[in-house]
Design an enzyme around this catalytic site. Structure first.
Site, mmCIF file in Angstrom:
data_model
loop_
_atom_site.group_PDB
_atom_site.id
_atom_site.type_symbol
_atom_site.label_atom_id
_atom_site.label_comp_id
_atom_site.label_asym_id
_atom_site.label_seq_id
_atom_site.Cartn_x
_atom_site.Cartn_y
_atom_site.Cartn_z
ATOM 1 N N ARG A 226 33.378 34.271 48.917
ATOM 2 C CA ARG A 226 33.725 35.678 48.693
ATOM 3 C C ARG A 226 32.945 36.528 49.678
ATOM 4 O O ARG A 226 31.768 36.285 49.951
ATOM 5 C CB ARG A 226 33.398 36.113 47.254
ATOM 6 C CG ARG A 226 34.310 35.532 46.196
ATOM 7 C CD ARG A 226 35.725 36.099 46.303
ATOM 8 N NE ARG A 226 36.591 35.621 45.233
ATOM 9 C CZ ARG A 226 37.354 34.549 45.312
ATOM 10 N NH1 ARG A 226 37.344 33.803 46.409
ATOM 11 N NH2 ARG A 226 38.139 34.194 44.304
ATOM 12 N N HIS A 274 41.657 34.618 54.551
ATOM 13 C CA HIS A 274 41.486 34.046 53.210
ATOM 14 C C HIS A 274 42.479 32.905 52.991
ATOM 15 O O HIS A 274 43.275 32.923 52.039
ATOM 16 C CB HIS A 274 41.658 35.130 52.141
ATOM 17 C CG HIS A 274 40.967 34.783 50.851
ATOM 18 N ND1 HIS A 274 40.359 35.720 50.060
ATOM 19 C CD2 HIS A 274 40.778 33.592 50.200
ATOM 20 C CE1 HIS A 274 39.837 35.145 48.988
ATOM 21 N NE2 HIS A 274 40.084 33.832 49.058
#
Length: 311
Positions: A226, A274
């Protein structure tokens, strides 16, 4: 269990592929794809990835939320969830994809590929003598399912692998450390650091200016967990100053990464959107179905998340 339904929501996953996989596992389950939710009172289960604000409040009889991925930090912050059971996905396909990305990123640095990429752009033959992999120390922060699989794969390739986690772990070929002292040791001794720690209030900006300064000058960072685990302003400064030589970043504090963000302009940063790991419906649907079976029997789901810990 007639009348029971599952609602699926994701802006990036293939809804029809998931419906087919879930129906194959649980033929009696009514799989509804948002926004076509039918009678919301029938919804007992939700399989979602970052649904819009207020989404869960539509379903008064919701019992289980399964997150389409390993990281559940976004779910923990929501205000539209009544007390329900939380589960995250974990399947061999997800572990293999994450390990493949980590192996790519680490090997790219271990074999000096960025040096050759820059040399090629300049039309130069820049010879760098290859080093044996056992000389290259790689630190993996976070030894959950994805981190453990990645650390194990790196060790199997011959890298000198050290891992760090909140609780003690026993992974063949990997030196596993815990605590603040362990974190500082991994950072200071590793040439390449891979971040796979879950995002919780305790790990927000786990890597700030102080921690980045502990790393070897010229070290490389790979973040596939993250974005908020790393203080991006401190990271940009470390990359500009040469404290960090390179970074491979798949996650960011704001996604998509804003067009005016300083990271775009740094040629020592590889940015991917991502994509380090995704769930594979044909494999992960088995876990979702088993979790539903367990909840029907009053048991905890597979890979249950403790909201207090955030993982």
């Amino acid at each position: 269990m007639s009348g029971e339904a599952l609602v699926f929501y994701s802006a990036v996953d293939n809804a029809q592929e998931w419906r087919a996989a879930l129906t194959a596992e649980l033929p009696d389950l009514d799989v509804r794809i948002a926004p076509d939710i039918g009678d919301p009172a029938h919804i007992r289960y939700a399989l979602t990835w970052v649904p819009p604000a207020g989404f869960f409040a539509l379903f008064p009889n919701l019992q289980l939320v399964v997150n389409l991925g390993a990281g559940v930090d976004a779910l923990m912050k929501r205000d539209d969830l009544v007390p329900v059971k939380f589960a995250r996905l974990n399947d061999p396909g997800m572990e293999a994809m994450m390990a493949s990305y980590v192996i790519f990123a680490v090997t790219r640095y271990a074999r000096d590929i960025p040096v050759f990429e820059r040399a090629k752009r300049q039309g130069e033959w820049d010879y760098v003598h290859p080093r044996p992999l056992f000389e290259i120390k790689v630190g993996v922060l976070g030894l959950g399912e994805l981190g453990a699989a990645s650390a194990k794969a790196l060790a199997a390739m011959g890298f000198s692998a050290t891992g760090w986690s909140r609780s003690p772990k026993d992974i063949p070929g990997v030196t596993a450390l815990t605590g603040r002292d362990g974190l500082e040791r991994v950072l200071s001794e590793s040439e390449i650091v891979v971040c796979l720690v879950p995002l919780t209030p305790d790990t927000h900006h786990l890597l700030g200016a102080t921690e980045l300064a502990l790393m070897q000058k010229g070290a490389k960072l790979v973040n596939v967990s993250r974005g908020a685990l790393v203080d991006e302003a401190a990271l940009v400064e470390a990359l500009r100053s040469g404290q960090l030589a390179e970074a491979t970043l798949d996650v960011f504090e704001t996604e998509p990464l804003p067009k005016d963000h300083a990271l775009w302009a740094l040629d020592n940063v590889l940015i991917t959107p991502h994509v380090a790991s995704i769930t594979v419906p044909a494999l992960a649907a088995r876990d979702v179905a088993e979790s539903i079976r367990r909840v029907r029997q009053g048991m905890p789901p597979l890979h249950e998340v403790d909201p207090r810990r955030g993982y």
